[in-house]
Scaffold this motif. Structure first.
Motif, short mmCIF file in Angstrom:
data_model
loop_
_atom_site.label_atom_id
_atom_site.label_comp_id
_atom_site.label_asym_id
_atom_site.label_seq_id
_atom_site.Cartn_x
_atom_site.Cartn_y
_atom_site.Cartn_z
N ASP A 495 0.93 -1.24 0.03
CA ASP A 495 -0.08 0.16 0.07
C ASP A 495 0.88 1.22 0.07
O ASP A 495 0.42 2.33 -0.93
CB ASP A 495 -0.94 0.00 1.23
N GLN A 499 0.94 4.22 -3.03
CA GLN A 499 0.77 5.52 -2.66
C GLN A 499 1.91 6.75 -3.24
O GLN A 499 1.64 7.53 -3.65
CB GLN A 499 0.76 5.72 -1.16
N TRP A 513 -2.73 16.33 0.28
CA TRP A 513 -3.05 15.06 1.26
C TRP A 513 -3.64 15.25 2.45
O TRP A 513 -3.45 16.48 3.24
CB TRP A 513 -1.60 14.61 1.31
N LYS A 517 -4.48 10.07 4.27
CA LYS A 517 -3.80 9.75 2.96
C LYS A 517 -4.77 9.86 1.93
O LYS A 517 -4.53 9.11 0.83
CB LYS A 517 -3.23 8.39 3.01
#
Length: 593
Positions: A495, A499, A513, A517
């Protein structure tokens, strides 16, 4: 000996040496001349290094040959232009009709061997990814049956040849049985293997020739999602919406890793200036005019003509003033015509590539070089696709600007359809095109609802176009990272890595942001507007997502020019010093006499 810290003594020191004897003065002169010649040689070497570095950054025309060596990837042989030919001169009949594709007129009894031919573009990412697999397959087949030949044709170097072969996407593979010029088309190149090649060309798995049988099309399915590929035509539209979820995609290509390629799992975005984004977008626009708009000879079909006109019309309304050359080229091709006009510039431009090229060159000189500045990571071959994404983003933000300040409203759905149709008709990387069309036609990221087909006066509605395209691009980035890791046989991205593959990074846009997230879309749109349109000042620096990268970032061309200039100045200084020293030495000798 030489006194002080200077290489050559000044005039007073020369006189002292002269009083002590002529031998020391001669030694000094010799030492100075040696140092000057060493400096001269160093300056020349530095200048050549800068020149070579700039030259090799242009990118390659071929994938399977190095510096004209067609045997670099044996048994795959790159079909090369002869040394006295240029990319713009393919009129020679012999080179337009190689014997592995056409029966030679001079040898009517010639029987070609069984062979595999790949048509590729050096800028195409999947062509580059396919290269090691193709070489490996060729070696496996060659070990069992050396009669089978493997050829590769660059459609940048041999654009006319590819047009006559009806190549509409890259990479394209064709198989030919022994003695035949009728190709066996390969629908999906990514799962082709040595055994399939041997079987289709009339050999068993050990390379022993068997009954040739009947020519048929090889239907090789990519691994995974087989049912989806069989049951969903590529151009089907659907209104099923999976709101803002990552879409289902065509299965990635699986290849063995290239041993020469060692990259970090997550490649950080490099810093660049806004002017660089405009430059790359303009470069890709003109590159496409040369190599992608026409994939066949003759007039442009009506469907492609309509897509081309709508693309140019959208560009004429959405490009920033700073992209003046591109705006002028677009205007010149359109020249106040409508799509149905039959006697104006657009009609001429759609007659064929020679007419389009002649029309543009009559008013606009060719670019001195096709150098892209952003996201190439040292490989200029990556520039075209990156620059095309830049152009799409510029257009998406430009639509918002046009709707704000223009005399008409461009529906966001219409603009997205124009982008989609451009990709369908004029972007020739086959897998990239299929993935983009599937994402669009399956309403990925809620595109069917977010993008309106009706004119709207809402700025919130307009901004959905650049935000939708931004989400689509980010999804492509994540997918490409996963494909690269799969090719390198590395674990799937986690993950955090997924990102980091998205942009803008936390470093370049901290306000984009949220703490969880997720994205702050108002801030994202402002960032897109700042990066692709505002340019105030023109040279806004877009920082990297990794501060360390800034210290290791390759020097820009301005640095190269500065270095070369310094070397030339150093050369001139020492030449002047040398002349002065010889003059002074000659005068002293005259005094002695």
């Amino acid at each position: 000996m030489i006194s002080g810290t200077t290489i050559c003594p000044d005039q007073p020191e020369l006189q002292v040496n002269e009083n002590k004897g002529g031998s020391k003065q001669n030694n000094i002169s010799i030492e100075c001349l040696i140092m000057m010649w060493l400096s001269f040689i160093s300056a020349v070497i530095i200048s050549l290094l800068f020149l070579l570095r700039a030259t090799f950054s242009e990118g390659a025309t071929y994938l399977y040959s190095k510096e004209g060596d067609s045997d670099a990837s044996f048994p795959v042989i790159d079909y090369l232009l002869p040394d006295n030919e240029t990319l713009a001169d393919e009129e020679n009949y012999e080179y337009m009709h190689p014997e592995f594709l056409y029966k030679p007129d001079s040898s009517p009894d010639f029987s070609p061997p069984p062979r595999v031919v790949e048509f590729y573009a050096p800028w195409c990412p999947h062509c580059k990814h396919f290269k090691p697999s193709f070489i490996k397959m060729a070696n496996a087949v060659y070990a069992k049956q050396p009669k089978i030949k493997f050829h590769a044709v660059s459609c940048v170097a041999h654009s006319k040849l590819c047009k006559t072969q009806n190549v509409s996407g890259y990479p394209t593979l064709k198989l030919f049985k022994e003695g035949s010029y009728i190709p066996i088309p390969v629908e999906h190149f990514n799962s082709l293997d040595a055994e399939t090649i041997l079987t289709e060309l009339g050999f068993d798995s050990e390379g022993v020739q068997i009954d040739t049988g009947t020519i048929k099309s090889i239907r090789v399915r990519p691994p995974g999602k087989q049912n989806e590929m069989e049951t969903k035509p590529q151009n089907i539209r659907t209104d099923k919406v999976d709101a803002r979820k990552t879409n289902s995609k065509i299965a990635p290509i699986s290849h063995k890793p290239d041993s020469d390629t060692k990259l970090a799992r997550v490649i950080p975005f490099r810093p660049h200036e806004v002017s660089d984004a405009w430059h790359d977008a303009a470069n890709s626009f003109e590159f496409a005019l040369k190599y992608s708009i026409y994939m066949s000879n003759g007039p442009m079909p009506e469907k492609e003509k309509k897509a081309f006109f709508e693309w140019l019309d959208l560009l004429s309304k959405s490009l920033p003033p700073q992209m003046d050359r591109t705006r002028q080229i677009v205007k010149h091709i359109l020249d106040s015509t409508g799509f149905c006009s039959s006697k104006e510039n657009f009609s001429t431009a759609t007659k064929g590539l020679p007419e389009l090229t002649q029309m543009i060159r009559a008013r606009f000189p060719p670019l001195k070089s096709e150098i892209w500045r952003t996201c190439t990571y040292g490989n200029n071959e990556n520039g075209y696709t990156c620059g095309l994404w830049q152009l799409f983003h510029v257009v998406s933000v430009g639509v918002v600007e046009h709707n704000n300040h223009g005399d008409s409203i461009i529906p966001t759905r219409y603009a997205s359809e124009v982008l989609r149709n451009y990709v369908e008709n004029f972007f020739q990387c086959e897998v990239c095109r299929m993935n983009f069309l599937y994402m669009y036609d399956s309403c990925a990221f809620d595109g069917c609802h977010r993008l309106s087909g009706q004119p709207s006066t809402s700025g919130h509605d307009w901004r959905e176009l650049p935000l939708w395209l931004w989400e689509t691009h980010n999804d492509v980035n994540v997918r490409l990272m996963g494909e690269r890791l799969d090719r390198d046989m590395q674990p799937k991205p986690n993950d955090w890595e997924s990102q980091q593959a998205r942009w803008p990074s936390l470093f370049s846009c901290p306000n984009c942001w949220r703490e969880d997230k997720s994205w702050e879309e108002d801030e994202v749109f402002q960032h897109l507007h700042r990066v692709y349109w505002a340019g105030n000042p023109t040279h806004i620096k877009i920082p990297s997502s990794n501060e360390v990268l800034k210290n290791n970032y390759d020097r820009s061309r301005s640095w190269k020019v500065a270095g070369a200039t310094f070397a030339l100045i150093l050369l001139l200084v020492w030449m002047l010093k040398s002349k002065q020293l010889l003059t002074r030495t000659g005068k002293r000798r005259e005094k002695k006499i």
